[in-house]
Design a protein around this motif. Structure first.
Motif, short mmCIF file in Angstrom:
data_model
loop_
_atom_site.label_atom_id
_atom_site.label_comp_id
_atom_site.label_asym_id
_atom_site.label_seq_id
_atom_site.Cartn_x
_atom_site.Cartn_y
_atom_site.Cartn_z
N VAL A 114 0.84 -1.20 0.00
CA VAL A 114 0.00 0.00 0.00
C VAL A 114 0.87 1.24 0.00
CG1 VAL A 114 -1.67 1.35 1.35
CG2 VAL A 114 -2.00 -1.12 1.06
N ASP A 163 -6.30 9.33 1.63
CA ASP A 163 -6.33 8.24 0.65
C ASP A 163 -5.58 7.01 1.15
OD1 ASP A 163 -7.76 9.97 -0.96
OD2 ASP A 163 -6.09 10.37 -2.35
N ASP A 185 -7.77 5.18 3.69
CA ASP A 185 -8.84 4.48 2.98
C ASP A 185 -8.32 3.21 2.31
OD1 ASP A 185 -10.70 6.38 3.72
OD2 ASP A 185 -10.69 7.42 1.78
N ARG A 186 -7.16 3.29 1.71
CA ARG A 186 -6.59 2.12 1.02
C ARG A 186 -6.20 1.03 2.01
NH1 ARG A 186 -7.03 -0.97 -3.18
NH2 ARG A 186 -5.06 -1.53 -4.16
N LYS A 198 -7.62 0.45 4.90
CA LYS A 198 -8.86 -0.16 5.37
C LYS A 198 -9.46 -1.09 4.31
CE LYS A 198 -11.58 2.12 8.26
NZ LYS A 198 -11.40 1.43 9.50
N GLU A 199 -9.23 -0.76 3.06
CA GLU A 199 -9.75 -1.57 1.96
C GLU A 199 -8.96 -2.84 1.72
OE1 GLU A 199 -9.14 -0.94 -2.74
OE2 GLU A 199 -10.30 0.64 -1.77
N LYS A 200 -7.64 -2.77 1.89
CA LYS A 200 -6.77 -3.84 1.42
C LYS A 200 -6.09 -4.67 2.52
CE LYS A 200 -3.21 -4.67 -2.00
NZ LYS A 200 -2.27 -4.15 -2.95
N GLN A 259 -15.38 -5.40 10.19
CA GLN A 259 -14.39 -4.91 9.22
C GLN A 259 -13.48 -6.01 8.75
OE1 GLN A 259 -12.53 -1.50 11.06
NE2 GLN A 259 -14.25 -0.19 10.52
N PRO A 281 -12.10 -7.85 5.73
CA PRO A 281 -12.07 -7.69 4.27
C PRO A 281 -12.34 -9.00 3.54
CG PRO A 281 -9.85 -7.53 5.18
CD PRO A 281 -10.81 -7.69 6.33
#
Length: 138
Positions: free
Chosen positions: A63, A110, A113-114, A116-118, A136, A138
């Motif tokens: 990331v 950003d 956010d990334r 938390k997404e990945k 949470q 993924p």
């Protein structure tokens, strides 16, 4: 340029990470602390356990690599904590040094956010009533 990110089982040393992004070219330094709060979706929380997949440290660095060439960004330091944290514990800390504030704020937002997404880290919340729940994932 200083770019570092990882996952740790130790308390995050926010002062050290903030110091790590010191750069004379930076006109802005932004930091973000994701802390354990005492509630979630109307339920009282007493603590959290973060459980990371063995690849989590590598994914955190991947990331970071996505943001290393961002315009105006000179340094990023970030860590995510795994293990048990009480209320107020720092779960995620990110510091960004950039030429201008919009670049620093945008990159930090950003980046979070990334992550938390990945990032393959799961959150087990302990509730006041003695139960727990996973969130949470993924």
């Amino acid at each position: 340029m200083n770019f570092s990110a990882g996952v740790t089982t130790e308390d995050i040393d926010t002062d050290a990470l903030l110091a790590a992004v010191s750069d004379d070219r930076a006109g802005a330094v932004v930091s973000f602390s994701g802390v354990v709060r005492n509630h979630d979706h109307g339920k009282a929380v007493t603590g959290i356990e973060y459980v990371g997949h063995p690849s989590a440290d590598d994914v955190m660095r991947e990331v970071l690599a996505e943001f290393a060439d961002r315009e105006g960004v000179h340094a990023i330091a970030a860590q995510h904590r795994i293990g048990h944290l009480g209320i107020g514990g720092v779960a995620l800390y990110v510091a960004v040094a950039a030429s201008h504030r919009a670049q620093a704020f945008g990159c930090a937002s950003d980046f979070v956010d990334r992550v938390k997404e990945k990032l393959p880290i799961w959150k087990k919340q302990f509730l006041v009533d003695g139960t727990h729940e996973w969130s949470q994932c993924p």
